[in-house]
Design an enzyme around this catalytic site. Sequence first.
Site, PDB file in Angstrom:
ATOM      1  N   CYS A  84       0.996  -0.912  -5.455  1.00  0.00           N
ATOM      2  CA  CYS A  84       1.230  -1.917  -4.399  1.00  0.00           C
ATOM      3  C   CYS A  84       0.730  -1.381  -3.048  1.00  0.00           C
ATOM      4  O   CYS A  84      -0.467  -1.308  -2.835  1.00  0.00           O
ATOM      5  CB  CYS A  84       2.694  -2.359  -4.367  1.00  0.00           C
ATOM      6  SG  CYS A  84       2.898  -3.928  -3.458  1.00  0.00           S
ATOM      7  N   HIS A 122       3.886  -4.155  -9.414  1.00  0.00           N
ATOM      8  CA  HIS A 122       4.932  -3.132  -9.457  1.00  0.00           C
ATOM      9  C   HIS A 122       5.407  -2.929 -10.900  1.00  0.00           C
ATOM     10  O   HIS A 122       6.382  -3.549 -11.323  1.00  0.00           O
ATOM     11  CB  HIS A 122       6.134  -3.572  -8.626  1.00  0.00           C
ATOM     12  CG  HIS A 122       5.981  -3.415  -7.160  1.00  0.00           C
ATOM     13  ND1 HIS A 122       6.241  -2.224  -6.495  1.00  0.00           N
ATOM     14  CD2 HIS A 122       5.620  -4.299  -6.204  1.00  0.00           C
ATOM     15  CE1 HIS A 122       6.053  -2.390  -5.192  1.00  0.00           C
ATOM     16  NE2 HIS A 122       5.666  -3.640  -4.991  1.00  0.00           N
ATOM     17  N   GLU A 143       7.089  -0.576 -11.958  1.00  0.00           N
ATOM     18  CA  GLU A 143       8.404   0.070 -11.911  1.00  0.00           C
ATOM     19  C   GLU A 143       9.539  -0.933 -11.680  1.00  0.00           C
ATOM     20  O   GLU A 143      10.718  -0.559 -11.729  1.00  0.00           O
ATOM     21  CB  GLU A 143       8.429   1.154 -10.817  1.00  0.00           C
ATOM     22  CG  GLU A 143       8.588   0.662  -9.387  1.00  0.00           C
ATOM     23  CD  GLU A 143       7.332   0.099  -8.742  1.00  0.00           C
ATOM     24  OE1 GLU A 143       7.327  -0.073  -7.512  1.00  0.00           O
ATOM     25  OE2 GLU A 143       6.348  -0.176  -9.466  1.00  0.00           O
TER      26      GLU A 143
END
Length: 225
Positions: free
Chosen positions: A94, A172, A174
């Site tokens: 990002c 993202h 994660e």
Amino acid sequence: MLIGILQCGHFPDELQAESGDYGALYQSFLDGQGFDFAVYPVVDGVFPEGPEACDGWLISGSKFGAYEDLPWIPPLEDLIRAIRDSGRPLVGICFGHQIIAQALGGKVEKWPGGWNVGPQTYHFAEGDAELTAWHQDQVTQVPPGARVLASSDHCANAALAYGDRIYSIQPHPEFNAREIAGLIRTRGGALPDNLKAEATAKMHTPLANRAEADKIAAHFRKVHA
């Protein structure tokens, strides 16, 4: 293998009890890959001595813009170029994707189409992948020599490679449903209601996070070897 996490922001305080700060999020994301980690909160002015401090590097997300006049942005760009020159593997996610592009000659801007939030379909050469977006800024000009590896309907330059040592992605991997729900709750004030509703409706879409973690881990190991 020691991975240095260059932390460029802080996850909202209200969400850290469950998700942790960005450093913890990326360690959880790469859990089980056999790495050790060192976290450098560059957003607070804490930098490593140089590229040699770790075997590989990962640049985190952030609420800030790569183009903002912040005191830690120029030294971070210098460090990115030093990591590139050292030959060590580098990954950006990002904001990390954006700041690498800016540091290496690309351009980052707010996308006129607005925010991308929640699960999105990204088109890679090896097939489509569902990953979570949370951004308005995008890489709008690709740096010289970089290769575009993925795109989506709302993000043309969603993954980039620079030679075989630097890999970066806009989404993202994660983030799971918990993180997106929390961000909508704590930082969703700027989002249109219809976008929040759409992201909420898609929140439990199966994501390719584990496959992306495996890809990033393989990138670190291949370059380090």
